[in-house]
Design a protein around this motif. Structure first.
Motif, mmCIF file in Angstrom:
data_model
loop_
_atom_site.group_PDB
_atom_site.id
_atom_site.type_symbol
_atom_site.label_atom_id
_atom_site.label_comp_id
_atom_site.label_asym_id
_atom_site.label_seq_id
_atom_site.Cartn_x
_atom_site.Cartn_y
_atom_site.Cartn_z
ATOM 1 N N SER A 1 7.672 20.763 -10.468
ATOM 2 C CA SER A 1 7.452 21.942 -11.310
ATOM 3 C C SER A 1 6.397 21.570 -12.569
ATOM 4 O O SER A 1 6.046 22.461 -13.149
ATOM 5 N N LYS A 2 6.270 20.463 -12.732
ATOM 6 C CA LYS A 2 5.119 19.941 -13.828
ATOM 7 C C LYS A 2 3.831 20.172 -13.197
ATOM 8 O O LYS A 2 3.608 19.647 -12.057
ATOM 9 N N LYS A 3 3.218 20.846 -13.480
ATOM 10 C CA LYS A 3 1.796 21.421 -13.023
ATOM 11 C C LYS A 3 0.835 20.167 -13.431
ATOM 12 O O LYS A 3 0.947 19.324 -14.156
ATOM 13 N N ARG A 4 -0.174 20.012 -12.560
ATOM 14 C CA ARG A 4 -1.291 18.917 -12.747
ATOM 15 C C ARG A 4 -1.897 19.127 -13.930
ATOM 16 O O ARG A 4 -2.028 20.232 -14.381
ATOM 17 N N SER A 5 -2.251 17.889 -14.733
ATOM 18 C CA SER A 5 -3.095 17.923 -16.019
ATOM 19 C C SER A 5 -4.364 17.930 -15.785
ATOM 20 O O SER A 5 -4.881 17.452 -14.853
ATOM 21 N N THR B 1 0.753 -1.282 0.157
ATOM 22 C CA THR B 1 0.117 -0.127 0.048
ATOM 23 C C THR B 1 0.782 1.307 0.041
ATOM 24 O O THR B 1 0.687 2.256 -0.781
ATOM 25 N N ILE B 2 1.866 1.204 0.789
ATOM 26 C CA ILE B 2 2.730 2.541 1.122
ATOM 27 C C ILE B 2 3.721 2.607 -0.321
ATOM 28 O O ILE B 2 3.636 3.850 -0.922
ATOM 29 N N TYR B 3 4.122 1.605 -0.871
ATOM 30 C CA TYR B 3 4.798 1.660 -1.996
ATOM 31 C C TYR B 3 3.968 2.138 -3.308
ATOM 32 O O TYR B 3 4.438 2.903 -4.028
ATOM 33 N N THR B 4 2.748 1.666 -3.291
ATOM 34 C CA THR B 4 1.874 2.093 -4.230
ATOM 35 C C THR B 4 1.490 3.478 -4.274
ATOM 36 O O THR B 4 1.353 4.241 -5.281
ATOM 37 N N VAL B 5 1.332 4.018 -3.128
ATOM 38 C CA VAL B 5 0.917 5.409 -2.975
ATOM 39 C C VAL B 5 1.964 6.326 -3.363
ATOM 40 O O VAL B 5 2.133 7.327 -4.021
ATOM 41 N N VAL B 6 3.344 6.015 -2.974
ATOM 42 C CA VAL B 6 4.631 6.801 -3.358
ATOM 43 C C VAL B 6 4.819 6.710 -4.680
ATOM 44 O O VAL B 6 4.844 7.690 -5.208
ATOM 45 N N GLN B 7 4.721 5.590 -5.388
ATOM 46 C CA GLN B 7 5.145 5.365 -6.654
ATOM 47 C C GLN B 7 3.842 6.257 -7.517
ATOM 48 O O GLN B 7 4.343 6.948 -8.356
ATOM 49 N N SER B 8 2.711 6.150 -7.245
ATOM 50 C CA SER B 8 1.771 6.767 -7.698
ATOM 51 C C SER B 8 1.761 8.425 -7.587
ATOM 52 O O SER B 8 1.551 8.801 -8.463
ATOM 53 N N SER B 9 2.307 8.715 -6.429
ATOM 54 C CA SER B 9 2.458 10.278 -6.403
ATOM 55 C C SER B 9 3.408 10.767 -7.222
ATOM 56 O O SER B 9 3.387 11.716 -7.841
ATOM 57 N N ARG B 10 4.485 9.716 -7.218
ATOM 58 C CA ARG B 10 5.521 10.035 -8.343
ATOM 59 C C ARG B 10 5.085 10.405 -9.937
ATOM 60 O O ARG B 10 5.346 11.369 -10.507
ATOM 61 N N GLU B 11 4.370 9.276 -10.476
ATOM 62 C CA GLU B 11 3.751 9.148 -11.405
ATOM 63 C C GLU B 11 2.886 10.468 -11.887
ATOM 64 O O GLU B 11 2.464 10.849 -12.763
ATOM 65 N N ASN B 12 2.316 10.873 -10.943
ATOM 66 C CA ASN B 12 1.225 12.224 -10.881
ATOM 67 C C ASN B 12 1.820 13.464 -10.722
ATOM 68 O O ASN B 12 1.144 14.388 -10.290
ATOM 69 N N GLY B 13 3.224 13.501 -10.532
ATOM 70 C CA GLY B 13 3.898 14.543 -10.478
ATOM 71 C C GLY B 13 3.937 15.211 -9.237
ATOM 72 O O GLY B 13 4.304 16.714 -9.056
#
Length: 119
Positions: A115-119, A59-71
């Motif tokens: 720095s990449k704004k959310r899309s 769960t923690i790894y998924t949240v962290v990796q998803s966070s990275r993927e979403n900028g």
């Protein structure tokens, strides 16, 4: 050499799908690169020797990796969700509240993004 050629010929239909559909990746490098930090450090995470520990880790790894993927910047994002949840009685944590805190939510504050704004 003959076995290698025979293997490639037997896999041609799968390979052809990759050529016909540009959305399909020819390899799984993206997946492998995203889990590399966890596989390198797996000996540090001995608490995952139980089903509960493994589920929590996943769960923690998924949240962290998803966070990275979403900028998102990881530490500010985690601080934001923990601070937000700490102000709400856990009995009041609705699906809508949880959904608004997920990494892909459009309700997150701009300052937790890279720095990449959310899309």
């Amino acid at each position: 050499m003959g076995e290698a050629i025979n293997y490639n010929l037997n896999q041609f239909e799968t390979f052809e799908r990759v050529l016909l559909n540009g959305r399909l990746a020819i390899d799984n490098n993206i997946c492998e690169n995203s889990i590399r930090p966890f596989t390198v450090g797996r000996s540090n995470w001995l608490f995952s020797n139980t089903t509960s520990g493994a589920k929590t880790s996943a769960t923690i790894y998924t949240v962290v990796q998803s966070s990275r993927e979403n900028g998102l910047r990881i530490e500010p994002y985690l601080n934001y969700i923990f601070n937000t949840l700490s102000t709400i009685d856990p009995r009041d944590w609705s699906a809508e509240i949880i959904e608004s805190l997920l990494p892909h939510s459009k309700d997150l504050p701009l300052e937790i993004y890279t720095s990449k704004k959310r899309s």
